[in-house]
Design an enzyme around this catalytic site. Structure first.
Site, mmCIF file in Angstrom:
data_model
loop_
_atom_site.group_PDB
_atom_site.id
_atom_site.type_symbol
_atom_site.label_atom_id
_atom_site.label_comp_id
_atom_site.label_asym_id
_atom_site.label_seq_id
_atom_site.Cartn_x
_atom_site.Cartn_y
_atom_site.Cartn_z
ATOM 1 N N ASP A 298 40.710 53.940 43.470
ATOM 2 C CA ASP A 298 39.337 53.856 42.988
ATOM 3 C C ASP A 298 38.522 52.916 43.877
ATOM 4 O OD1 ASP A 298 37.496 54.669 40.880
ATOM 5 O OD2 ASP A 298 37.505 52.575 40.267
ATOM 6 N N GLU A 346 38.913 57.754 46.531
ATOM 7 C CA GLU A 346 37.725 57.936 45.677
ATOM 8 C C GLU A 346 36.538 57.457 46.501
ATOM 9 O OE1 GLU A 346 34.511 57.061 43.990
ATOM 10 O OE2 GLU A 346 35.661 55.314 43.294
ATOM 11 N N ASP A 405 34.390 59.625 34.350
ATOM 12 C CA ASP A 405 33.104 58.927 34.258
ATOM 13 C C ASP A 405 31.926 59.884 34.064
ATOM 14 O OD1 ASP A 405 33.969 56.301 34.418
ATOM 15 O OD2 ASP A 405 33.902 56.255 36.606
#
Length: 506
Positions: A298, A346, A405
C-alpha cells in the site's frame, strides 16, 4: 513478477466471512469460501492486512506488523483440539448485518483466553513442544508484542508515547524487566494466541494452495503510532530522544481534499534503516510471504518520495516531499527474495514519472481501477486516453472494478451525474442495469494479467455494502460481512463463465 499467467481474483477480507461469533475467522466458512471460488476458476483470494487492530479497527492501523489478529482464531478448531468445551463454542453473537467489533471481542476474547490457559496446562507434549519452537523462532517480535498487549490492558490505552510511564516509554531496562515479570501470565497467553493464529493460518493457506488458490496479502507502508513496532523501533522512525514523534505521514491537498490527508503515522528514518540493509523491512516482507503468496504494498509511491508533515500541524497542507530509499531499497529486497518479486505496487494517487520508473524498473504490476476511468479533458470531452479505460490497460497490471476504499460499483454508478452515466453506457453499449456486469466482463477480457473483484460487486450490492470511506471514522467502516448463502452465490457462475472464455481459468 515475470510470470504472466492470466488469473481472476476476489477481494474479501477475513472479517467479512460469515460467522456465529460476530466477525469472520479462519474456521469452516473460510474453507467453504476457498472451495467455492476454486470451483469457479478463481485462483486469487485478496485480503486486507491481518494484524491486530486498535481504535477504529482499521486493518491499516494495526498494533503490530508481525502479529495476527486474535479475532481471526477459530474457536471450533480449538474445541476440536480439546482446549475448549462444547458449551463454549455454541455461543452466538447477535444477528447483526455488519461486524460489531466490540461485541465480537466481548464474546471471543474470554473464550480464547480460556483456550490458551487450557493449552498451557493441559496441552499434549507434542503441541507444547511445537509451541516452544514457535515462541523461540518468532521471539524477536513475539515477546515484545505480547508485553505490549499486556501493558495496553494495564493502562487501558495503546498510546505508549503519552499515557505510559516514561521509563516504559523509553524501554528502560529495569522497568522492562519488572513489567515482564509482573505481566508474565498475560504475556504467555498472548504468545499462545499468536501460536493459535499462525497454526490455523498455515493450515488454511496450505489448503487454499492445494485447491489452486493463491493468497494476495497486503502491507501498509507505514506502521501505526500506537503500535509495538513504533514502541520498539524509535531509532528507525522519526522520533526524538524523548520518544516524541517529529513528523507524520500523509498526502498533500488534491482534487479530493483541499487540506490533504494527515494520516498521523510516524515516518521512517531511511538513512538509519539503510545501515543494516533494511533488516526490519526484510523481516516484515518475509513474515508476509508466510501469510500470502503475493503481496500488495500500500502507498508504493512512498518508497520514491513521501509527504512529510511536521509535528504540530492540524492538516497535511504544510508538508513537503522528501526522497525515499528508491531503487537501493528494491535492490536489497531482490538480493534477498530474488529478482522476480511477487509484489503488486499500489500506485494510486499522486504518481510521478519517478514513481512509475521505480515500479517499472522492478517489473512490478500496478493497479488499474475501472471506477477511475470515466473523466473529461480540458475541453470537456470524454478523455479516451485515461489509463484506467479497458483499451488502455497494459498486461503488467492488476485491474479492479474498485477496491476496499471505493464505493461498490453499483453504489458508485448510482452516485454519478447524468453526463458521466451516459458516457459509461455508450462505452459499454448497455443500459443502466447492465453496467456492472459489462464492466466485469470487460475487465476479464482486458490485457491485465490479474483481474480482481470485490465480493460486493460479484454479489451486485449497493452502497450499503461499502467496506470503507477513507479519512473517516465510523462503525460502518471495515464492517461489511457476507451472509452464509453468499459464499456459493449463483453470481459466481458468471465469473466462472467469463474467466474461462477469456483464458483466466483452466
Amino acid at each position: 513478477m515475470e510470470h504472466r499467467e492470466r488469473k481472476t481474483g476476489v477481494l474479501l477480507h477475513i472479517t467479512s466471512l460469515p460467522s456465529q461469533y460476530g466477525v469472520g475467522d479462519l474456521g469452516d466458512e473460510a474453507y467453504k469460501f476457498v472451495d467455492s471460488i476454486s470451483d469457479k476458476g478463481i485462483s486469487l483470494w485478496q485480503i486486507l492486512p491481518t494484524g491486530p487492530t486498535g481504535f477504529g479497527d482499521s486493518p491499516y492501523a494495526a498494533r503490530s506488523a508481525f502479529a495476527g489478529n486474535e479475532l481471526f482464531i477459530s474457536p471450533k478448531a480449538l474445541y476440536l483440539k480439546g482446549w475448549l468445551d462444547i458449551d463454549d463454542v455454541l455461543v452466538k453473537a447477535n444477528e447483526n448485518e455488519r461486524v460489531d467489533y466490540g461485541e465480537a471481542r466481548k464474546l471471543k476474547m474470554p473464550m480464547l483466553f480460556k483456550a490458551a490457559a487450557n493449552f498451557l496446562t493441559k496441552g499434549e507434549k507434542e503441541d507444547l513442544e511445537d509451541f516452544a519452537a514457535f515462541r523461540k523462532e518468532e521471539g524477536w517480535w513475539l515477546e515484545d508484542y505480547a508485553l505490549f498487549q499486556a501493558l495496553c490492558a494495564k493502562y487501558n490505552d495503546s498510546r505508549w508515547f503519552s499515557v505510559w510511564p516514561k521509563d516504559l516509554r523509553i524501554r528502560e531496562k529495569k522497568a522492562m524487566d519488572k513489567a515482564r515479570k509482573e505481566q508474565k501470565s498475560l504475556v504467555d497467553i498472548y504468545c499462545v494466541l499468536q501460536y493459535f493464529f499462525y497454526t490455523q493460518w498455515d493450515k488454511l493457506k496450505k489448503y487454499a494452495n492445494e485447491k489452486g488458490v493463491e493468497i494476495v496479502g497486503d502491507i501498509p507502508i507505514f506502521v501505526a503510532s500506537d503500535s509495538v513496532d513504533a514502541w520498539t523501533n524509535t531509532n528507525l522512525l522519526q522520533f526524538d530522544e524523548n520518544c516524541v514523534q517529529e513528523a507524520s505521514a500523509g498526502v498533500p491537498p488534491d482534487a479530493f481534499s483541499a487540506t490533504g490527508q494527515l494520516w498521523g503515522n510516524p515516518l521512517y528514518a531511511w538513512d538509519e534503516m539503510e545501515k543494516d540493509g533494511y533488516d526490519w523491512w526484510i523481516k516484515r516482507i518475509k513474515a508476509n510471504f508466510r501469510l500470502a503468496d503475493i503481496i500488495r504494498i500500500d502507498h508504493f509511491r512512498g518508497f520514491e518520495a513521501y509527504w512529510r508533515v511536521p509535528k504540530g500541524e492540524d492538516t497535511a497542507m504544510n508538508g513537503e516531499w522528501i526522497k525515499g530509499p528508491g531503487q537501493k531499497f528494491f535492490d536489497r529486497i531482490k538480493e534477498v527474495f530474488g529478482s522476480d518479486l511477487p509484489i503488486i505496487a499500489e500506485d494510486l494517487g499522486v504518481i510521478t514519472p519517478e514513481v512509475e520508473a521505480l515500479r517499472d524498473d522492478n517489473h512490478l504490476p500496478g493497479m488499474k481501477i475501472l471506477q477511475f476511468a470515466f473523466g473529461f479533458d480540458d475541453e470537456g470531452e470524454f478523455d479516451t486516453t485515461n489509463e484506467y479505460l479497458i483499451h488502455n490497460i497494459g498486461e503488467v497490471s492488476v485491474a479492479y472494478t474498485g477496491t476496499h476504499d471505493n464505493n461498490t460499483t453499483i453504489g458508485w454508478y448510482n452516485s454519478l451525474d447524468d453526463r458521466t452515466k451516459d458516457v459509461i453506457r455508450r462505452y459499454f453499449e448497455c443500459s443502466d442495469n447492465e453496467v456492472l456486469w459489462k464492466m466485469i466482463r470487460a475487465l476479464l477480457m482486458s490485457n491485465a494479467m490479474y483481474v480482481v473483484f470485490p465480493m460486493q460487486d460479484i454479489l451486485g450490492l449497493g452502497e450499503e455494502a461499502r467496506m470503507n470511506v477513507p479519512s473517516t471514522c465510523g462503525t460502518s467502516n471495515w464492517s461489511w460481512k457476507m451472509r452464509k448463502e453468499d459464499i456459493t452465490s449463483p453470481s459466481l457462475e458468471g465469473i466462472k463463465y467469463y474467466s474461462k472464455l477469456y483464458g483466466r481459468s483452466k
